[in-house]
Design an enzyme around this catalytic site. Structure first.
Site, PDB file in Angstrom:
ATOM      1  N   ASN A  10       0.726  -1.203  -0.343  1.00 13.92           N
ATOM      2  CA  ASN A  10       0.042   0.312   0.379  1.00 13.92           C
ATOM      3  C   ASN A  10       0.897   1.312  -0.121  1.00 13.92           C
ATOM      4  O   ASN A  10       0.425   2.497  -0.326  1.00 13.92           O
ATOM      5  CB  ASN A  10      -1.195  -0.284   1.242  1.00 13.92           C
ATOM      6  CG  ASN A  10      -2.303  -1.259   0.857  1.00 13.92           C
ATOM      7  OD1 ASN A  10      -2.666  -0.977   0.228  1.00 13.92           O
ATOM      8  ND2 ASN A  10      -2.107  -2.122   1.636  1.00 13.92           N
ATOM      9  N   SER A  11       2.424   0.818   0.778  1.00 13.72           N
ATOM     10  CA  SER A  11       3.180   2.566   0.644  1.00 13.72           C
ATOM     11  C   SER A  11       4.416   3.033  -0.066  1.00 13.72           C
ATOM     12  O   SER A  11       5.121   3.094  -0.377  1.00 13.72           O
ATOM     13  CB  SER A  11       3.383   2.980   1.858  1.00 13.72           C
ATOM     14  OG  SER A  11       3.372   1.473   2.771  1.00 13.72           O
ATOM     15  N   ARG A  12       4.610   0.579  -0.033  1.00 11.20           N
ATOM     16  CA  ARG A  12       5.831   1.238  -1.222  1.00 11.20           C
ATOM     17  C   ARG A  12       6.150  -0.669  -2.216  1.00 11.20           C
ATOM     18  O   ARG A  12       4.996  -1.521  -2.921  1.00 11.20           O
ATOM     19  CB  ARG A  12       6.958  -0.098  -0.042  1.00 11.20           C
ATOM     20  CG  ARG A  12       7.002   1.314   1.433  1.00 11.20           C
ATOM     21  CD  ARG A  12       8.400   0.829   2.328  1.00 11.20           C
ATOM     22  NE  ARG A  12       9.406   0.812   1.972  1.00 11.20           N
ATOM     23  CZ  ARG A  12      10.817  -0.402   0.904  1.00 11.20           C
ATOM     24  NH1 ARG A  12      10.324  -1.061   1.852  1.00 11.20           N
ATOM     25  NH2 ARG A  12      12.236   0.237   1.194  1.00 11.20           N
ATOM     26  N   GLY A 101      -4.565 -11.856   3.790  1.00  9.99           N
ATOM     27  CA  GLY A 101      -3.787 -10.796   2.775  1.00  9.99           C
ATOM     28  C   GLY A 101      -2.230 -12.455   2.460  1.00  9.99           C
ATOM     29  O   GLY A 101      -1.197 -12.300   3.017  1.00  9.99           O
ATOM     30  N   ASP A 103       0.291 -10.853   1.051  1.00  6.79           N
ATOM     31  CA  ASP A 103       1.349 -10.186   1.821  1.00  6.79           C
ATOM     32  C   ASP A 103       1.564 -11.328   3.568  1.00  6.79           C
ATOM     33  O   ASP A 103       3.046 -11.385   3.415  1.00  6.79           O
ATOM     34  CB  ASP A 103       1.837  -8.920   2.508  1.00  6.79           C
ATOM     35  CG  ASP A 103      -0.152  -8.607   3.179  1.00  6.79           C
ATOM     36  OD1 ASP A 103      -0.962  -9.059   3.429  1.00  6.79           O
ATOM     37  OD2 ASP A 103       0.499  -7.101   3.689  1.00  6.79           O
ATOM     38  N   ARG A 104       0.848 -10.973   4.115  1.00  7.75           N
ATOM     39  CA  ARG A 104       0.946 -12.100   5.337  1.00  7.75           C
ATOM     40  C   ARG A 104       1.720 -14.073   4.759  1.00  7.75           C
ATOM     41  O   ARG A 104       2.384 -14.375   5.011  1.00  7.75           O
ATOM     42  CB  ARG A 104      -0.368 -12.349   6.314  1.00  7.75           C
ATOM     43  CG  ARG A 104      -0.311 -10.744   6.878  1.00  7.75           C
ATOM     44  CD  ARG A 104      -1.938 -10.716   7.425  1.00  7.75           C
ATOM     45  NE  ARG A 104      -2.122 -11.263   8.778  1.00  7.75           N
ATOM     46  CZ  ARG A 104      -3.228 -12.321   9.153  1.00  7.75           C
ATOM     47  NH1 ARG A 104      -3.930 -11.697   8.698  1.00  7.75           N
ATOM     48  NH2 ARG A 104      -3.495 -12.642  10.471  1.00  7.75           N
TER      49      ARG A 104
END
Length: 246
Positions: A10-12, A101, A103-104
């Site tokens: 979400n940010s990188r 998610g 990513d998790r």
């Protein structure tokens, strides 16, 4: 022509070549996310080209689709990772695995490859904590706001409270320091409690693995932790091995 791994948060936004031995090469990072890249602005560095792209994304669907479209222009094949109930020796706790998610999920795969019991804490836009035992069983986890998101939320509701700055202190005597201390302290406390609960559940203390853009900021207050900045990409490489063999 090489294979590349892409992690869109979400940010990188991060990328790394997937090497022939199954490892990952030098990581490229775009700290302001992928918005400029999908608009065709390569000023932060161009998107790589190669044979196959393996992508993990927790970003908004529209941004994900824009990025995939650009990658399809530069790679022969583009594969998107999805959470599976079982993969690479990990069994997900969720009754509906797709709700975990990606990513998790990939961080759990990376932790499994390291061996042993692990409490996996990701510090990005959100703070996520997951427990994985040495047998690959996921015991579930927690999701909270990261220190960065806490600061932003406070600033959004009370503009006089700065969204960044300050130093950690146990009992701060300045508002900026109090904000930094409260938000970082909340994250540290959640991780420490999760460690205690994990040790009770397993009968032994797991290794604490920290990853994500905000992990280095917490590391001084969690000296027992091991920093694994590329854990999601490491897990994505394992997912790609499994997916490529299917």
């Amino acid at each position: 022509m090489s294979d590349w791994l892409f992690d869109l948060g979400n940010s990188r936004f991060k990328a790394a070549p997937w090497q022939a031995d199954g490892g990952i090469g030098t990581i490229l990072a775009w700290p302001h996310g992928a918005e400029a890249l999908v608009a065709g602005d390569d000023s932060q560095g161009p998107l790589p080209r190669g044979r196959r792209a393996w992508v993990a994304s927790v970003a908004a669907p529209a941004l994900t689709e824009q990025l995939l479209a650009r990658l399809r222009e530069r790679f022969d094949e583009v594969h998107v990772a999805h959470t599976r109930a079982e993969c690479a020796g990990v069994r997900v706790a969720y009754a509906r695995p797709e709700r975990l998610g990606v990513d998790r999920f990939l961080a759990l795969l990376g932790a499994r490859a390291l061996g042993g019991d692990a409490l996996v804490a990701g510090v990005g836009t959100a703070l996520t904590v997951d427990l994985l035992d040495a047998g690959g069983v996921h015991h579930g986890g927690r999701i909270a706001a990261s220190p960065t998101l806490m600061r932003q939320a406070l600033h959004a509701r009370a503009a006089q409270l700065p969204a960044a700055g300050g130093r950690y202190a146990e009992f701060a005597d300045d508002t900026d320091d109090a904000l930094a201390s409260g938000c970082m302290g909340a994250a540290v406390a959640l991780i420490e409690r999760s460690l205690r609960e994990a040790a009770q559940r397993l009968g032994r203390e797991p290794v604490l693995l920290l990853h994500g853009g905000g992990a280095p900021e917490l590391l001084p207050w969690l000296p027992q932790a091991r920093l694994r900045p590329a854990l999601v990409l490491e897990g994505l490489a394992l997912w790609a091995q499994v997916a490529g063999a299917d």
